[in-house]
Design an enzyme around this catalytic site. Structure first.
Site, PDB file in Angstrom:
ATOM      1  N   ALA A  16     145.598   8.098  52.026  1.00 33.18           N
ATOM      2  CA  ALA A  16     145.275   9.094  53.057  1.00 33.18           C
ATOM      3  C   ALA A  16     145.313   8.535  54.470  1.00 33.18           C
ATOM      4  CB  ALA A  16     143.901   9.688  52.778  1.00 33.18           C
ATOM      5  N   GLY A  18     147.591   6.401  55.498  1.00 32.86           N
ATOM      6  CA  GLY A  18     148.938   5.862  55.734  1.00 32.86           C
ATOM      7  C   GLY A  18     149.799   6.738  56.633  1.00 32.86           C
ATOM      8  N   ASP A  19     150.998   6.201  56.855  1.00 32.41           N
ATOM      9  CA  ASP A  19     151.957   6.791  57.767  1.00 32.41           C
ATOM     10  C   ASP A  19     152.440   8.183  57.312  1.00 32.41           C
ATOM     11  OD1 ASP A  19     153.699   6.331  59.997  1.00 32.41           O
ATOM     12  OD2 ASP A  19     155.330   6.278  58.502  1.00 32.41           O
ATOM     13  N   LEU A  20     152.735   8.301  56.017  1.00 34.75           N
ATOM     14  CA  LEU A  20     153.270   9.571  55.498  1.00 34.75           C
ATOM     15  C   LEU A  20     152.250  10.696  55.677  1.00 34.75           C
ATOM     16  CD1 LEU A  20     155.654  10.924  53.908  1.00 34.75           C
ATOM     17  CD2 LEU A  20     154.294  10.534  51.861  1.00 34.75           C
ATOM     18  N   THR A  21     150.987  10.368  55.408  1.00 32.27           N
ATOM     19  CA  THR A  21     149.929  11.371  55.550  1.00 32.27           C
ATOM     20  C   THR A  21     149.848  11.840  56.997  1.00 32.27           C
ATOM     21  OG1 THR A  21     148.712  10.251  53.819  1.00 32.27           O
ATOM     22  CG2 THR A  21     147.468  11.808  55.153  1.00 32.27           C
ATOM     23  N   ASP A 237     167.654   3.652  49.054  1.00 30.47           N
ATOM     24  CA  ASP A 237     166.889   4.498  49.971  1.00 30.47           C
ATOM     25  C   ASP A 237     167.499   5.889  50.129  1.00 30.47           C
ATOM     26  OD1 ASP A 237     164.776   4.868  51.903  1.00 30.47           O
ATOM     27  OD2 ASP A 237     166.295   4.703  53.481  1.00 30.47           O
ATOM     28  N   HIS A 242     168.792  11.195  47.865  1.00 26.55           N
ATOM     29  CA  HIS A 242     169.199  12.307  48.738  1.00 26.55           C
ATOM     30  C   HIS A 242     170.687  12.672  48.593  1.00 26.55           C
ATOM     31  CE1 HIS A 242     165.311  11.623  50.331  1.00 26.55           C
ATOM     32  NE2 HIS A 242     165.624  10.725  51.235  1.00 26.55           N
ATOM     33  N   LYS A 338     172.496   3.854  58.576  1.00 19.25           N
ATOM     34  CA  LYS A 338     171.603   3.855  59.747  1.00 19.25           C
ATOM     35  C   LYS A 338     172.417   3.391  60.945  1.00 19.25           C
ATOM     36  CE  LYS A 338     167.164   3.470  57.454  1.00 19.25           C
ATOM     37  NZ  LYS A 338     166.721   4.868  57.649  1.00 19.25           N
TER      38      LYS A 338
HETATM   39  C1  BG6 Z   1     163.808   8.851  53.785  1.00 20.22           C
HETATM   40  C2  BG6 Z   1     164.323   7.455  53.913  1.00 20.22           C
HETATM   41  O1  BG6 Z   1     163.723   9.220  52.438  1.00 20.22           O
HETATM   42  O2  BG6 Z   1     164.700   9.739  54.447  1.00 20.22           O
HETATM   43  C3  BG6 Z   1     164.475   7.067  55.368  1.00 20.22           C
HETATM   44  O3  BG6 Z   1     163.412   6.558  53.290  1.00 20.22           O
HETATM   45  C4  BG6 Z   1     165.305   8.082  56.111  1.00 20.22           C
HETATM   46  O4  BG6 Z   1     165.046   5.776  55.507  1.00 20.22           O
HETATM   47  C5  BG6 Z   1     164.816   9.501  55.836  1.00 20.22           C
HETATM   48  O5  BG6 Z   1     165.223   7.801  57.484  1.00 20.22           O
HETATM   49  C6  BG6 Z   1     165.766  10.528  56.398  1.00 20.22           C
HETATM   50  O6  BG6 Z   1     165.195  11.799  56.292  1.00 20.22           O
HETATM   51  P1  BG6 Z   1     165.648  12.985  57.227  1.00 20.22           P
HETATM   52  O7  BG6 Z   1     164.892  14.169  56.723  1.00 20.22           O
HETATM   53  O8  BG6 Z   1     165.262  12.579  58.642  1.00 20.22           O
HETATM   54  O9  BG6 Z   1     167.117  13.127  57.093  1.00 20.22           O
END
Ligand code: BG6
Length: 491
Positions: A16, A18-21, A237, A242, A338
């Site tokens: 809770a 952390g960054d994601l939260t 990643d 994705h 990136k």
């Molecule tokens: C995350 C990756 O899952 O998706 C990141 O860990 C990346 O490295 C991010 O920056 C990209 O997400 P979005 O929604 O900004 O395209």
């Protein structure tokens, strides 16, 4: 967004502080509360290692985070948000968590519906799932759901182990594996686009499609996440999850119904037809210093926390082949990286050219393939490119788009986390990743992780190493679209 009513529930965030939260979960929860989408009985219990944190200090943090939400759900923060320390994460700490959950539920007359959201670093997934199970938290008087962020495993073996551990105490119907790309409206729309518009289905196959090109590009570098990224790299990643999800949604067969079981079964089935990737069909890259948005930026190895001799890839281009009736012989090119020139996620469906060139005086090179470009972010929309006769003499053809933009039609789109959290609360698993899909996906990429593939340098602000153009043909559409479609990007 789903309109199924949301049951009263306790949303437990592990990690809770952390960054994601802070960046994603709390803002999304606050928006759901302020839009009235989660009802009056929606409580949040943050749990974390920080022993110094209390309900009051956690609420004070929550106030700051919800500052930009309109209207600000301040009353909700003060009455419905709690904090529980997890100490060292021992059995006794999880027992204390269970006691606290039961106390809060009793005080608020809750039916015992619980979400456990693992907003944690990947190495903490297994011990946390294990501890929740050991503490008897996989079952409750109501429903219990567990949410696991990506990356789910780091290769086939670890993904299988994680699935086995999760299945020890939780049923698959309780497990929500997040890939936040599946929460994006434009990604969800891929299926609507394909299956609600009959004109495309008859074209969506090897007879008419020459290739599919998927770009998931970011202009950002690794930022402050070297600790994680040095262990991951772009293949783990971005590609395994994705980008492969996007390829799956483009390639899958028509499901028998629009529901989680039917859709997830088709997604896994199509992925099983991917043939082993040849090493000739993969290029890895790593960014070196360059210029992005007019600003000089450092190379990957100069970023804080990155090893000076790091071999981790920040760019991948590869070719997938689906060995099935629909797609045999149609390459699916994937490219992600990136420090590319711009942030851009798009899917190009490149159609075959006419079999005969009638306009001989032009020469075959002036005739273009039709192209369907689906821009998933940031300038969300579609373009379908046609050749038209440019007025006047001599005869000239020009490729022009039929164009649609989300922003113009619908305004701002909701954030992926807002959409996904609501789906978790309504129990809809359609946009979550099934155990089988994860394993099939790792089956495709794990052999590449075992090869010593060299990451070729590319200057920040470019589309990857030279060698990648061989795998990701920039093609005839590069540049032509950008002049006719503001901001839709080019290769
Ligand atoms: C995350 C990756 O899952 O998706 C990141 O860990 C990346 O490295 C991010 O920056 C990209 O997400 P979005 O929604 O900004 O395209």
């Amino acid at each position: 967004m789903a309109f199924t009513p949301v049951d009263p529930a306790l949303f437990v965030i592990l990690g809770a502080t952390g960054d994601l939260t802070r960046r994603k979960l709390f803002p999304a929860l606050a928006r759901l509360v302020s839009r009235g989408l989660v009802g009056d009985q929606f409580l949040v219990l943050g749990a974390g290692r920080s022993a110094g944190m209390t309900d009051e200090t956690f609420r004070a943090q929550a106030h700051e985070i919800v500052e930009s939400t309109q209207p600000k759900p301040i009353k909700w923060c003060d009455q419905c948000v709690f904090y529980q320390t997890l100490g060292e994460g021992r059995g006794t700490d999880y027992k204390a968590l269970r006691d606290r959950i039961e106390r809060i539920e009793a005080e608020h007359h809750m039916p015992g519906n619980r979400v456990f959201y693992l907003a944690l670093i990947p190495s903490a997934f297994s011990p946390t799932i294990d501890a929740l199970g050991q503490a008897g938290l996989a079952r409750s008087p109501g429903w219990t759901r567990i949410v696991i962020e990506k990356p789910f495993g780091r290769d086939l073996e670890s993904a299988r182990a994680l699935n086995a551990l999760a299945h020890r105490d939780f049923d698959e119907s309780q497990i929500f594996r997040i890939d936040h790309y599946l929460g994006k409206e434009t990604v969800q729309n891929l299926l609507v686009f394909r299956f609600a518009n009959a004109i495309f289905e008859s074209l969506w196959n090897r007879n008419h499609v020459e290739s599919v090109r998927i770009t998931v590009a970011e202009s950002l570098g690794v930022e402050q996440r070297a600790g994680y990224y040095e262990q991951a790299g772009a293949l783990r990643d971005m590609v395994q999850n994705h980008a492969t999800q996007l390829a799956t949604l483009v390639a899958m067969e028509v499901p028998v119904a629009y529901n989680a079981d039917a859709i997830r079964a088709e997604k896994t089935k199509v992925l099983k037809s991917v043939t082993p990737i040849s090493l000739r069909d993969v290029v890895f890259g790593q960014y070196i210093a360059g210029v992005v948005d007019g600003q000089p930026v450092p190379g990957y190895r100069e970023e804080p926390g990155v090893a000076l001799d790091s071999r981790v890839e920040t760019f991948v281009a590869l070719k997938l082949n689906f060995d099935n009736w629909r797609w045999q012989g149609v390459p699916f090119y994937i490219r992600t990286g990136k420090r590319m020139p711009e942030r851009l996620t798009q899917v190009d469906i490149v159609f075959r050219r006419p079999p005969v060139c009638l306009f001989k005086s032009l020469g075959a090179r002036q005739m273009h393939s039709n192209l369907l470009r689906m821009v998933l972010q940031p300038h969300e929309g579609f373009s379908l490119l046609f050749d038209v006769k440019a007025p006047g003499e001599p005869m000239r053809l020009k490729a022009l788009p039929l164009h649609f933009e989300y922003q113009e039609a619908f305004g701002t789109l909701p954030d992926a986390y807002e959409t996904l959290i609501l789906e978790i609360l309504t129990g809809d698993q359609t946009h979550f990743v099934h155990a089988d899909w994860v394993e099939v996906s790792w089956q495709i990429y794990t052999p590449l992780l075992q090869e010593p593939i060299e990451a070729h340098p590319y200057p920040a602000g470019t589309w990857g190493p030279e060698d990648a153009s061989r795998l990701f043909p920039s093609g005839e559409h590069a540049g032509r679209l950008i002049s006719s479609m503001a901001g839709a990007g080019q290769s």
